[in-house]
Design a protein around this motif. Structure first.
Motif, short mmCIF file in Angstrom:
data_model
loop_
_atom_site.label_atom_id
_atom_site.label_comp_id
_atom_site.label_asym_id
_atom_site.label_seq_id
_atom_site.Cartn_x
_atom_site.Cartn_y
_atom_site.Cartn_z
N PHE A 80 0.69 -1.09 -10.32
CA PHE A 80 0.91 -2.48 -10.70
C PHE A 80 2.17 -3.04 -10.05
CE2 PHE A 80 2.73 -5.75 -13.44
CZ PHE A 80 1.65 -6.62 -13.56
N ALA A 81 3.23 -2.21 -10.04
CA ALA A 81 4.50 -2.65 -9.44
C ALA A 81 4.33 -2.94 -7.95
CB ALA A 81 5.57 -1.59 -9.66
N ALA A 82 3.55 -2.09 -7.25
CA ALA A 82 3.32 -2.30 -5.81
C ALA A 82 2.55 -3.60 -5.57
CB ALA A 82 2.56 -1.11 -5.23
N TRP A 83 1.55 -3.87 -6.42
CA TRP A 83 0.77 -5.12 -6.28
C TRP A 83 1.64 -6.33 -6.58
CZ3 TRP A 83 -0.38 -8.53 -10.39
CH2 TRP A 83 -1.21 -9.60 -10.04
N GLN A 84 2.46 -6.20 -7.62
CA GLN A 84 3.32 -7.31 -8.02
C GLN A 84 4.33 -7.63 -6.93
OE1 GLN A 84 5.74 -6.60 -11.57
NE2 GLN A 84 4.96 -8.51 -12.45
N GLU A 85 4.86 -6.60 -6.28
CA GLU A 85 5.83 -6.82 -5.19
C GLU A 85 5.15 -7.49 -4.01
OE1 GLU A 85 9.40 -6.82 -3.26
OE2 GLU A 85 9.02 -6.21 -5.33
#
Length: 462
Positions: A454-459
């Motif tokens: 999720f963090a990678a997508w959000q970034e």
């Protein structure tokens, strides 16, 4: 050295504090109870006692001391909380057999005879012939636990109250393990992804693990069962990030354990553990009555102690499998007194007697049904379109996140699974957009999306 599993520290800590009329500091208290609890766990437990009003915290920094809170009797005499009569103790209603078990397990440990795993306890049980819950009791539980529209697909009722269940069961089950998160703290964590300030990271992890495990049981209600795969999955979700050996998540333990505060010594041999684990689940699967099935699992999974830790948490959530599948009110353990639950488990461990745990189970289930009665009456009809395409919805959201795409109409349309009928595409796309509007790190696990993903997508989406 076998690993200690803290189970009955309540009375010991309270007793040591009660002996010190002028109060006692953390260092001195830990020196007295370090054989049954770590310093970090003791700090959490004391914070819980202070929050509940059982213990008073005085002084600042290194001068902090703890003493029992006092209450006033009818004659104006001030008594320490520990000396309040048993009738005033927060407990559950007891049967005569339950009172007998409680009296036994409250004896000093030195007066209780050490015992090992008794295979005869399991062998004496014959599914659908032996009953821990009498027929009148099972009928009573079914009467209070059945919603008016119980003919819907498995898990429908639990999904309808999922938001409330996530908070209640995560809070109640974690509290039974000494977690000091308040219900409001948990609500913020689950709904907004906000961890409470000043709380140990392990406590936060425990709550998030419960959330993931409960969602798994509810969302996969038509698939989960009393199979090794389901129970291993539950353990893996509940123990994630909490075990010193991460490889112990979701597998039979390979080292001995003992139980702090108890004279019960679980099996140490992995091969025998594995055999009995599978026999226990096979027997559970044969039981036709959902309440008997739930209670059997609450008794025999913790008694076997198949995992290095988190056994009781697994049993509490596993007890909900038949209730969710039969569209019965789930068992949230809301307001269950920790001491009552602990002493009930000691009765199973040391005496192979289930009456005290049965008293706790009955009270807990009635309390859960009361808790959800008003909610059940106010439920809006389920979104049948969302229900029909919930798996496709999860796959679409997850695919877009893993490919680090923006949720545009083109991206969503390209990711729609073939299981979605063409005439439903427009409505399905709108549903996906709604999910992305409410998607955050705290609820991404509903779609099988891990925090790093999720963090990678959000970034990428920034």
């Amino acid at each position: 050295m076998p690993k200690k599993i803290a189970i009955d520290t309540y009375a010991r800590i309270i007793a040591e504090i009660g002996r010190q009329s002028a109060g006692i500091g953390m260092d001195a208290l830990h020196a007295l109870v370090k054989d049954v609890i770590s310093r970090r766990s003791l700090q959490r437990r004391l914070a819980q006692f202070v929050a509940e009003g059982q213990v008073v915290r005085e002084g600042k920094q290194r001068g902090v001391r703890y003493r029992l809170a006092s209450i006033s009797g009818e004659a104006g005499i001030t008594l320490p909380l520990l000396l309040v009569e048993a009738s005033a103790e927060v407990y559950v209603p007891l049967s005569p057999e339950g009172e007998e078990i409680r009296a036994h397990v409250r004896q000093p440990r030195q007066m209780r005879t050490p015992v090992g795993y008794n295979q005869g306890f399991l062998e004496a049980y014959y599914p659908n012939e032996t009953w821990y819950l009498p027929v009148e009791l099972r009928e009573q539980l079914r009467l209070i636990g059945t919603p008016p529209d119980d003919e819907r697909p498995a898990g429908t009722f639990a999904r309808n109250i999922l938001n409330r269940l996530l908070i209640d069961l995560s809070w109640a089950s974690s509290r039974l393990e000494g977690n000091t998160y308040s219900r409001l703290d948990i609500q913020r964590l689950i709904e907004l992804g906000q961890a409470a300030e000043g709380k140990d990271a392990l406590e936060t992890q425990m709550i998030l693990n419960h959330k993931a495990a409960i969602e798994h049981l509810v969302n996969e209600a038509d698939l989960v069962d009393f199979t090794p795969y389901t129970i291993f999955s539950l353990h893996a979700l509940l123990s994630d990030g909490l075990l010193a050996d991460s490889s112990a998540c979701g597998r039979i333990r390979h080292r001995p354990v003992d139980i702090g505060g108890s004279v019960y010594l679980p099996i140490a041999m992995p091969r025998r553990l594995n055999e009995l684990f599978r026999i226990t689940l096979s027997m559970a699967k044969e039981i036709r009555d959902p309440f008997e099935q739930a209670f059997f699992v609450m008794v025999h999974l913790p008694y076997l102690q198949p995992f290095e830790d988190v056994n009781k948490r697994v049993s509490r959530l596993a007890a909900n499998i038949p209730l969710i599948r039969h569209n019965l009110c789930p068992l949230s353990f809301i307001d269950v007194p920790e001491r009552a639950y602990v002493e009930a488990m000691l009765g199973v461990y040391e005496l192979n007697r289930v009456e005290l745990l049965r008293d706790v189970f009955i009270w807990a289930y009635e309390r859960s049904c009361q808790q959800y009665l008003a909610i059940r009456q106010e439920l809006v009809p389920p979104d049948t379109f969302r229900l029909r395409y919930r798996q496709a919805l999860s796959e679409t959201v997850k695919a877009i996140v893993l490919h680090r795409q923006q949720p545009t109409r083109e991206a969503v349309s390209a990711a729609i699974p073939s299981s979605v009928a063409k005439e439903d595409h427009d409505k399905f796309v709108k549903l996906v957009f709604e999910e992305f509007e409410n998607l955050h790190q705290g609820n991404a696990i509903r779609f099988g999306i891990r925090p790093l993903e999720f963090a990678a997508w959000q970034e990428k989406a920034k």
